[in-house]
Design a protein around this motif. Structure first.
Motif, PDB file in Angstrom:
ATOM      1  N   ALA A 137      48.269   8.938  -6.868  1.00 32.54           N
ATOM      2  CA  ALA A 137      49.555   8.532  -6.295  1.00 32.54           C
ATOM      3  C   ALA A 137      50.712   9.065  -7.136  1.00 32.54           C
ATOM      4  CB  ALA A 137      49.624   7.007  -6.196  1.00 32.54           C
ATOM      5  N   HIS A 138      50.584   8.968  -8.449  1.00 33.41           N
ATOM      6  CA  HIS A 138      51.630   9.495  -9.330  1.00 33.41           C
ATOM      7  C   HIS A 138      51.734  11.009  -9.180  1.00 33.41           C
ATOM      8  CE1 HIS A 138      53.123  11.133 -13.194  1.00 33.41           C
ATOM      9  NE2 HIS A 138      53.956  10.125 -13.119  1.00 33.41           N
ATOM     10  N   HIS A 139      50.589  11.673  -9.156  1.00 30.51           N
ATOM     11  CA  HIS A 139      50.541  13.125  -9.048  1.00 30.51           C
ATOM     12  C   HIS A 139      51.188  13.595  -7.748  1.00 30.51           C
ATOM     13  CE1 HIS A 139      48.650  16.595 -11.029  1.00 30.51           C
ATOM     14  NE2 HIS A 139      48.472  17.099  -9.829  1.00 30.51           N
ATOM     15  N   ALA A 140      50.794  12.963  -6.636  1.00 34.03           N
ATOM     16  CA  ALA A 140      51.307  13.390  -5.331  1.00 34.03           C
ATOM     17  C   ALA A 140      52.789  13.080  -5.189  1.00 34.03           C
ATOM     18  CB  ALA A 140      50.516  12.697  -4.226  1.00 34.03           C
ATOM     19  N   SER A 141      53.224  11.916  -5.670  1.00 35.48           N
ATOM     20  CA  SER A 141      54.623  11.523  -5.495  1.00 35.48           C
ATOM     21  C   SER A 141      55.579  12.413  -6.274  1.00 35.48           C
ATOM     22  CB  SER A 141      54.818  10.063  -5.914  1.00 35.48           C
ATOM     23  OG  SER A 141      54.587   9.903  -7.299  1.00 35.48           O
ATOM     24  N   THR A 142      55.098  13.026  -7.341  1.00 31.67           N
ATOM     25  CA  THR A 142      55.965  13.895  -8.140  1.00 31.67           C
ATOM     26  C   THR A 142      55.893  15.352  -7.705  1.00 31.67           C
ATOM     27  OG1 THR A 142      54.223  14.158  -9.814  1.00 31.67           O
ATOM     28  CG2 THR A 142      55.829  12.390 -10.155  1.00 31.67           C
ATOM     29  N   ARG A 143      54.988  15.694  -6.791  1.00 32.40           N
ATOM     30  CA  ARG A 143      54.813  17.084  -6.387  1.00 32.40           C
ATOM     31  C   ARG A 143      55.003  17.339  -4.899  1.00 32.40           C
ATOM     32  NH1 ARG A 143      52.223  16.343 -11.009  1.00 32.40           N
ATOM     33  NH2 ARG A 143      51.876  18.089 -12.423  1.00 32.40           N
ATOM     34  N   ALA A 144      55.034  16.281  -4.091  1.00 31.27           N
ATOM     35  CA  ALA A 144      55.171  16.476  -2.653  1.00 31.27           C
ATOM     36  C   ALA A 144      56.595  16.876  -2.279  1.00 31.27           C
ATOM     37  CB  ALA A 144      54.787  15.200  -1.918  1.00 31.27           C
ATOM     38  N   LYS A 145      56.703  17.732  -1.275  1.00 27.79           N
ATOM     39  CA  LYS A 145      58.023  18.095  -0.758  1.00 27.79           C
ATOM     40  C   LYS A 145      58.576  16.987   0.117  1.00 27.79           C
ATOM     41  CE  LYS A 145      57.213  23.096  -0.939  1.00 27.79           C
ATOM     42  NZ  LYS A 145      57.099  24.352  -0.151  1.00 27.79           N
ATOM     43  N   THR A 146      57.708  16.321   0.875  1.00 24.16           N
ATOM     44  CA  THR A 146      58.127  15.193   1.701  1.00 24.16           C
ATOM     45  C   THR A 146      57.077  14.087   1.606  1.00 24.16           C
ATOM     46  OG1 THR A 146      57.054  16.039   3.714  1.00 24.16           O
ATOM     47  CG2 THR A 146      59.357  16.659   3.344  1.00 24.16           C
ATOM     48  N   ILE A 147      57.544  12.836   1.697  1.00 22.34           N
ATOM     49  CA  ILE A 147      56.661  11.671   1.709  1.00 22.34           C
ATOM     50  C   ILE A 147      57.038  10.815   2.910  1.00 22.34           C
ATOM     51  CG2 ILE A 147      55.841   9.630   0.471  1.00 22.34           C
ATOM     52  CD1 ILE A 147      56.731  10.981  -2.120  1.00 22.34           C
ATOM     53  N   THR A 148      56.055  10.549   3.777  1.00 21.54           N
ATOM     54  CA  THR A 148      56.277   9.737   4.968  1.00 21.54           C
ATOM     55  C   THR A 148      55.430   8.478   4.862  1.00 21.54           C
ATOM     56  OG1 THR A 148      56.622  11.731   6.296  1.00 21.54           O
ATOM     57  CG2 THR A 148      56.175   9.684   7.484  1.00 21.54           C
ATOM     58  N   LYS A 149      56.053   7.320   5.100  1.00 22.96           N
ATOM     59  CA  LYS A 149      55.331   6.059   5.015  1.00 22.96           C
ATOM     60  C   LYS A 149      55.259   5.405   6.395  1.00 22.96           C
ATOM     61  CE  LYS A 149      56.435   5.246   0.167  1.00 22.96           C
ATOM     62  NZ  LYS A 149      56.924   4.286  -0.861  1.00 22.96           N
ATOM     63  N   VAL A 150      54.085   4.903   6.742  1.00 21.87           N
ATOM     64  CA  VAL A 150      53.881   4.215   8.015  1.00 21.87           C
ATOM     65  C   VAL A 150      53.220   2.876   7.740  1.00 21.87           C
ATOM     66  CG1 VAL A 150      53.739   6.335   9.362  1.00 21.87           C
ATOM     67  CG2 VAL A 150      51.664   5.351   8.408  1.00 21.87           C
ATOM     68  N   THR A 151      53.423   1.916   8.635  1.00 18.75           N
ATOM     69  CA  THR A 151      52.869   0.581   8.464  1.00 18.75           C
ATOM     70  C   THR A 151      52.339   0.040   9.793  1.00 18.75           C
ATOM     71  OG1 THR A 151      55.038  -0.433   8.840  1.00 18.75           O
ATOM     72  CG2 THR A 151      54.433   0.042   6.557  1.00 18.75           C
TER      73      THR A 151
END
Length: 215
Positions: A137-151
């Protein structure tokens, strides 16, 4: 010499080992041996006390950064007295939560890491899986160009055809999936534990370098 009596990192990926080395702390943990005789007197099997002691030797005192879900997860990995579930198995606390939540973080009969509220819900089949999930999670959050959250029900609509599960997170109720330059984290544990389908959640990380997914 390492502060750990048992190297807690030996079975982790390089990514997770780097995450722990760079972002975690080690503090004093609960001494199981001081409680062994009292626990035996309470009828707790010696084999269960041995499990708690093994966990304390390997993970006790490890303070990890907050998890992206579960209000951050345990503040420090530190065990406590085992307890029997209604199904007959034994659980023990993985560590006290860092925020008020309606469940406890527990280690299951087979070493699973999970949450225990309305019901026992394993999140990962190993403690290593939990640590790997935090590192990813730390790795992806610091390297992703976009982050989309769904619930909620939108989680059920996710199209994961063509994705592969990330094996090192040892996912059960929670899991990670990867394809190309995308990672998807699916969190169902809180919903299952509390019988609250609205608590289902997922995070989609796009534009992550493929090399960053693996050990």
């Amino acid at each position: 010499m390492s502060l750990y009596q048992v190297d807690p990192l030996k079975e982790l990926t390089r990514r997770a080992r780097f995450f722990v080395h760079e972002h975690a702390l080690r503090v004093t943990s609960f001494d199981v041996d001081q409680s062994r005789e009292r626990w035996l007197g309470l009828g707790i099997p010696a084999t269960e006390i041995d499990r708690v002691a093994a966990y304390a030797r390997r993970w006790g005192g490890l303070a990890l950064p907050p998890a992206p879900r579960y209000d951050g997860g345990p503040r420090i990995l530190s065990p406590d007295i085992p307890e029997r579930t209604s199904a007959g198995g034994w659980l023990f606390e993985a560590g006290a939560p860092r925020a008020a939540v309606p469940y406890s973080f527990m280690i299951g009969p087979q070493g699973e890491f999970g949450v225990y509220g309305y019901r026992w819900t394993p999140l990962h089949s190993t403690v290593e899986g939990w640590v790997e999930s935090l590192a990813l999670a730390h790795h992806a959050s610091t390297r992703a160009k976009t982050i989309t959250k769904v619930t909620g029900q939108d989680v059920d609509a996710l199209q994961l055809d063509g994705y592969e599960a990330v094996p090192e997170v040892a996912g059960l109720a929670d899991n990670w999936w990867r394809r190309g330059d995308s990672l998807v984290a699916v969190y169902l544990g809180e919903a299952e534990c509390m019988s609250a389908p609205q608590c289902r959640a997922a995070s989609i990380y796009s534009g992550v370098q493929p090399w960053a997914f693996r050990d």
